[in-house]
Design an enzyme around this catalytic site. Structure first.
Site, PDB file in Angstrom:
ATOM      1  N   ALA A  26      -6.636   0.422 -16.185  1.00 53.30           N
ATOM      2  CA  ALA A  26      -6.698  -1.039 -16.314  1.00 53.30           C
ATOM      3  C   ALA A  26      -8.009  -1.465 -16.968  1.00 53.30           C
ATOM      4  O   ALA A  26      -8.018  -2.259 -17.923  1.00 53.30           O
ATOM      5  CB  ALA A  26      -6.532  -1.701 -14.951  1.00 53.30           C
TER       6      ALA A  26
ATOM      7  N   SER B 128      -5.740   6.483 -11.691  1.00 52.43           N
ATOM      8  CA  SER B 128      -4.809   6.598 -12.819  1.00 52.43           C
ATOM      9  C   SER B 128      -4.878   7.976 -13.466  1.00 52.43           C
ATOM     10  O   SER B 128      -3.903   8.436 -14.062  1.00 52.43           O
ATOM     11  CB  SER B 128      -5.082   5.503 -13.856  1.00 52.43           C
ATOM     12  OG  SER B 128      -6.436   5.474 -14.240  1.00 52.43           O
TER      13      SER B 128
ATOM     14  N   GLY C  48       4.574   9.013 -14.557  1.00 53.41           N
ATOM     15  CA  GLY C  48       4.640   8.460 -15.900  1.00 53.41           C
ATOM     16  C   GLY C  48       4.652   6.954 -15.875  1.00 53.41           C
ATOM     17  O   GLY C  48       4.117   6.321 -14.966  1.00 53.41           O
TER      18      GLY C  48
ATOM     19  N   GLU D 277      13.388   8.834 -11.304  1.00 45.04           N
ATOM     20  CA  GLU D 277      12.573   8.848 -10.098  1.00 45.04           C
ATOM     21  C   GLU D 277      13.200   7.948  -9.043  1.00 45.04           C
ATOM     22  O   GLU D 277      14.084   7.132  -9.341  1.00 45.04           O
ATOM     23  CB  GLU D 277      11.133   8.424 -10.405  1.00 45.04           C
ATOM     24  CG  GLU D 277      10.407   9.412 -11.329  1.00 45.04           C
ATOM     25  CD  GLU D 277       8.937   9.093 -11.504  1.00 45.04           C
ATOM     26  OE1 GLU D 277       8.469   8.079 -10.957  1.00 45.04           O
ATOM     27  OE2 GLU D 277       8.256   9.868 -12.191  1.00 45.04           O
TER      28      GLU D 277
ATOM     29  N   HIS E 206       3.126   7.663   0.288  1.00 48.44           N
ATOM     30  CA  HIS E 206       3.953   8.579  -0.486  1.00 48.44           C
ATOM     31  C   HIS E 206       4.571   9.572   0.485  1.00 48.44           C
ATOM     32  O   HIS E 206       3.875  10.146   1.321  1.00 48.44           O
ATOM     33  CB  HIS E 206       3.121   9.303  -1.540  1.00 48.44           C
ATOM     34  CG  HIS E 206       3.946   9.890  -2.641  1.00 48.44           C
ATOM     35  ND1 HIS E 206       4.755  10.979  -2.442  1.00 48.44           N
ATOM     36  CD2 HIS E 206       4.095   9.533  -3.928  1.00 48.44           C
ATOM     37  CE1 HIS E 206       5.370  11.270  -3.580  1.00 48.44           C
ATOM     38  NE2 HIS E 206       4.987  10.408  -4.501  1.00 48.44           N
TER      39      HIS E 206
ATOM     40  N   ARG F 205      10.445   4.708  -1.877  1.00 46.90           N
ATOM     41  CA  ARG F 205       9.455   5.497  -1.140  1.00 46.90           C
ATOM     42  C   ARG F 205       9.284   5.077   0.309  1.00 46.90           C
ATOM     43  O   ARG F 205       9.055   5.916   1.175  1.00 46.90           O
ATOM     44  CB  ARG F 205       8.100   5.419  -1.858  1.00 46.90           C
ATOM     45  CG  ARG F 205       8.057   6.240  -3.127  1.00 46.90           C
ATOM     46  CD  ARG F 205       6.737   6.060  -3.843  1.00 46.90           C
ATOM     47  NE  ARG F 205       6.691   6.903  -5.040  1.00 46.90           N
ATOM     48  CZ  ARG F 205       5.754   6.803  -5.959  1.00 46.90           C
ATOM     49  NH1 ARG F 205       4.785   5.919  -5.820  1.00 46.90           N
ATOM     50  NH2 ARG F 205       5.771   7.595  -7.013  1.00 46.90           N
TER      51      ARG F 205
ATOM     52  N   HIS G 267      -0.885   6.058  -0.420  1.00 44.13           N
ATOM     53  CA  HIS G 267      -0.810   6.324  -1.853  1.00 44.13           C
ATOM     54  C   HIS G 267      -1.157   5.124  -2.728  1.00 44.13           C
ATOM     55  O   HIS G 267      -1.763   5.300  -3.781  1.00 44.13           O
ATOM     56  CB  HIS G 267       0.615   6.790  -2.193  1.00 44.13           C
ATOM     57  CG  HIS G 267       0.815   7.197  -3.609  1.00 44.13           C
ATOM     58  ND1 HIS G 267       0.080   8.194  -4.204  1.00 44.13           N
ATOM     59  CD2 HIS G 267       1.670   6.739  -4.565  1.00 44.13           C
ATOM     60  CE1 HIS G 267       0.473   8.357  -5.467  1.00 44.13           C
ATOM     61  NE2 HIS G 267       1.419   7.468  -5.712  1.00 44.13           N
TER      62      HIS G 267
ATOM     63  N   GLU H 259      -4.744  -1.916  -9.748  1.00 42.21           N
ATOM     64  CA  GLU H 259      -4.394  -1.821  -8.333  1.00 42.21           C
ATOM     65  C   GLU H 259      -5.191  -2.758  -7.444  1.00 42.21           C
ATOM     66  O   GLU H 259      -4.718  -3.145  -6.367  1.00 42.21           O
ATOM     67  CB  GLU H 259      -4.546  -0.371  -7.849  1.00 42.21           C
ATOM     68  CG  GLU H 259      -3.955  -0.146  -6.475  1.00 42.21           C
ATOM     69  CD  GLU H 259      -4.003   1.301  -6.015  1.00 42.21           C
ATOM     70  OE1 GLU H 259      -3.675   1.564  -4.831  1.00 42.21           O
ATOM     71  OE2 GLU H 259      -4.377   2.178  -6.830  1.00 42.21           O
TER      72      GLU H 259
ATOM     73  N   ARG I 175       6.078  -0.411  -3.895  1.00 41.50           N
ATOM     74  CA  ARG I 175       6.029  -0.205  -5.338  1.00 41.50           C
ATOM     75  C   ARG I 175       7.112   0.752  -5.810  1.00 41.50           C
ATOM     76  O   ARG I 175       7.278   1.829  -5.247  1.00 41.50           O
ATOM     77  CB  ARG I 175       4.659   0.342  -5.758  1.00 41.50           C
ATOM     78  CG  ARG I 175       4.579   0.664  -7.252  1.00 41.50           C
ATOM     79  CD  ARG I 175       3.180   1.042  -7.673  1.00 41.50           C
ATOM     80  NE  ARG I 175       2.741   2.307  -7.131  1.00 41.50           N
ATOM     81  CZ  ARG I 175       3.019   3.509  -7.645  1.00 41.50           C
ATOM     82  NH1 ARG I 175       3.808   3.603  -8.707  1.00 41.50           N
ATOM     83  NH2 ARG I 175       2.534   4.600  -7.098  1.00 41.50           N
TER      84      ARG I 175
ATOM     85  N   SER J   4       2.985   1.565 -11.695  1.00 41.08           N
ATOM     86  CA  SER J   4       1.555   1.250 -11.559  1.00 41.08           C
ATOM     87  C   SER J   4       0.808   1.359 -12.879  1.00 41.08           C
ATOM     88  O   SER J   4      -0.004   0.486 -13.217  1.00 41.08           O
ATOM     89  CB  SER J   4       0.901   2.158 -10.513  1.00 41.08           C
ATOM     90  OG  SER J   4       1.092   3.523 -10.830  1.00 41.08           O
TER      91      SER J   4
END
Length: 482
Positions: free
Chosen positions: A13, A39, A45, A110, A226, A265, A322, A346, A357, A362
Site C-alpha cells: 500500500a 504483503s 495472489g 481459493e 487463518h 475462512r 492473520h 490493512e 476477508r 488484501s
C-alpha cells in the site's frame, strides 16, 4: 523539500502510494524497504474478475457473502470493479504472474470464491508484487526513502489538522518533518496475538498514531484467523496458503475429514478450532495434490524447515491471527476524520472485507487504496477537508503516557480473550487488565480491540461470541469423529 507527502510504511500500500504520487514524498520505513511488510508474505495472489466467464459483479457477490453481509456494498462494488485494472497495472510493472501454455493468466481457486480468479506468481505472489512496486519506487526521482526510521508521533495544529510528524532514526534521535499530508500504511496488528502468521512487529502502530490525534476506528474486533497455520514451535507460525485447499488439500481430524475446505475462512477456522478444543489432532493432507512440491515451493520450504515434507506428511495445523478487517476508518479517497491524515492498506477500515476477508482481496485493496490516497493528496492542496466518515467516539481517544507493559503480556491477554471464540466475561477482564496501561501504544491498541469486541455481543463472521444465544458458534461438521 517543503511540505512533502509523508508515507509511513513500505508494504504494498505505501509503495503504491509513493509510486502513484505526482509530488515529492518521504517514505518512512522502520527497517529496510519492504522488511516486516506482511504483503511480502502473502502467498495466494490478487483476486480479479479477468476470466471470460467471470465478472466484477460475481467477485463482489463473493466478497459480500464471505464478509457475512457486513461490508459496505458500494465499496465492494467499486474495488472489485477496479480489480482488472490493477492486474493490468501490475502486469505493466512486470509482475511475473503465472500463465497457461496459451499465455492467459493461470487463475487459482481459493476458499469463498465461486470460480478461479486469483492471479498469482507461484506461491510467493506478495513478494513478487511488492518487490516490483519497490523497484518502481526506488527508480522514482520524487521519492525520498528513509530506511530504519520510525514515525513516533503525528503532530496536529490548534484546529486538529496534521502539521507534521516526529521521526526517530536507528540511533534514537528525533527529527520533526513539517507537513500537512501524512499517509499511514503501517499494516496490521496480528503481532498482538500469541499465535499469528503476521510479522511480530505488526503491533497496530498506525492505529495508535491515528487514534491518539482523534481519528475514528471501527471494527477492530473483526480479525481473521487463518485456519491452516502450520502448528509448530515457531513465532510467527508459517502459513499454509488457501490455494492448497483450492488445489485439493483436505482437513482431517484424527484422520477423518470434517469440513468443506473451500468455505470462507471464518467458517473453516471455527471448524478447526472445534476439533482442537475436543482434543482431536487436525492435519492438512496435501499428499494428493499433483506435483505439490513444484507447484508450492515456498510452502514446501516452510514445511521442510520444520522437518515436514508436504508430498509425504500430514501437516499439523491450527488457526492463527492473520488479518485485521477493521482499523482506521476511511472514505473512498482514503481520508480519515483528521484533516491531512490518510490511511491505506490493512491499517485502514474501508468496508471491503465486512466481518471476514475473502481470500486474496488484501493485495487488491492495498493497490486500490494506495492509488486513491495518492490522487487525493495531490489534488487536495488548498481545498477544505470533507469526508463522509463520522467523528470518533471521544472515549476511545486517549493520550500517550509513560506506562509500559511487556508485549508478551499483551499477546497472552488478547490470545486468551479475543481468540476464535470469545465471551463477555473474558473480554471484560481483558479490558480491565489493559486499561491501566493505555499510555503504552501496544496496550492501547489491544484495549481498543478488546473494548470493541466487548461492545459487540452478537456473533458475525470472524467475531464469534459463545454467549450470543441467537447465533450458532461454528459450523456443523460433516463426517467428524463422534
Amino acid at each position: 523539500m517543503t511540505n512533502p507527502i509523508v508515507i509511513v510504511g513500505s508494504g504494498l500500500a505505501g509503495l503504491t502510494c509513493a509510486w502513484a504520487a505526482t509530488e515529492p514524498c518521504v517514505l518512512v520505513t522502520a527497517g529496510s524497504l519492504t522488511a516486516g511488510a506482511a504483503s511480502m508474505w502473502a502467498q495466494g495472489g490478487i483476486a480479479a474478475a479477468v476470466a471470460a466467464d467471470d465478472s466484477p459483479a460475481s467477485h463482489a457477490d463473493d466478497t459480500w457473502r464471505a464478509g457475512a453481509f457486513a461490508g459496505d456494498r458500494a465499496v465492494i462494488d467499486r474495488i472489485t470493479t477496479d480489480a482488472p485494472d490493477v492486474i493490468r497495472l501490475l502486469t505493466e510493472l512486470e509482475v511475473p504472474f503465472d500463465r497457461t501454455p496459451d499465455g492467459h493468466l493461470d487463475l487459482a481457486l481459493e476458499g469463498g470464491h465461486s470460480r478461479p480468479r486469483v492471479a498469482h506468481a507461484g506461491d510467493h505472489s506478495g513478494a513478487a508484487v511488492t518487490a516490483c512496486m519497490a523497484s518502481a519506487v526506488l527508480h522514482s526521482p520524487t521519492v525520498d526513502v528513509r530506511e530504519n526510521h520510525s514515525v513516533v508521533e503525528v503532530l496536529t495544529d490548534d484546529e486538529g489538522a496534521v502539521s507534521g510528524v516526529v521521526v526517530r532514526n536507528a540511533d534514537g534521535a528525533d527529527e520533526t518533518i513539517a507537513t500537512q499530508r501524512v499517509v499511514l500504511a503501517t499494516g496490521g496488528l496480528g503481532g498482538l496475538w500469541a499465535h499469528t502468521t503476521n510479522p511480530t512487529t505488526a503491533l497496530g502502530q498506525g492505529v495508535a498514531l491515528a487514534a491518539r490525534v482523534g481519528a475514528r476506528t471501527d471494527d477492530l474486533h473483526l480479525v481473521q484467523f487463518h485456519p491452516t497455520a502450520l502448528d509448530v514451535a515457531r513465532d510467527p507460525k508459517p502459513l499454509l496458503t488457501e490455494a492448497l485447499r483450492g488445489a485439493g488439500a483436505t482437513l482431517l481430524a484424527d484422520g477423518v475429514r470434517f469440513v468443506d475446505e473451500l468455505q470462507p475462512r471464518d467458517v473453516v477456522a471455527a471448524a478447526v478450532w472445534e476439533q482442537l478444543s475436543a482434543g482431536r489432532t487436525v492435519r492438512l493432507d496435501t499428499r494428493e495434490i499433483d506435483d505439490v512440491t513444484r507447484r508450492f515451493p515456498a510452502v514446501a520450504d516452510l514445511a521442510a524447515a520444520s522437518g515436514l515434507d508436504i508430498a509425504a506428511d500430514l501437516l499439523p495445523v491450527c488457526p492463527a491471527l492473520h488479518y485485521s478487517m477493521g482499523g482506521v476508518t476511511v472514505d473512498d479517497r482514503s481520508r480519515t476524520t483528521v484533516p491531512g491524515l490518510w490511511a491505506i492498506g490493512e491499517v485502514s477500515r474501508t468496508g471491503l472485507h465486512g466481518a471476514n476477508r475473502l481470500a486474496s482481496n488484501s493485495l487488491l485493496e492495498a493497490v486500490v487504496t494506495g492509488r486513491a490516497a495518492a490522487a487525493d493528496m495531490c489534488a487536495q492542496a488548498g481545498t477544505s477537508w470533507n469526508t463522509t466518515v463520522p467523528q470518533a467516539d471521544p472515549t476511545t481517544l486517549l493520550p500517550r503516557g509513560n506506562t509500559s507493559i511487556p508485549v508478551q503480556v499483551v499477546r497472552d491477554i488478547l490470545g486468551s480473550a479475543c481468540g476464535v471464540l470469545r465471551d463477555g466475561q473474558s473480554l471484560q477482564d481483558a479490558v480491565d487488565a489493559l486499561a491501566p496501561h493505555t499510555g503504552d501504544d501496544v496496550a492501547y491498541v489491544a484495549w481498543l480491540i478488546a473494548r470493541s469486541a466487548l461492545a459487540h455481543p452478537h456473533s458475525v463472521g470472524a467475531h464469534r461470541r459463545t454467549d450470543d444465544p441467537a447465533a450458532t458458534v461454528g459450523p456443523t461438521p460433516q463426517g467428524a469423529p463422534a
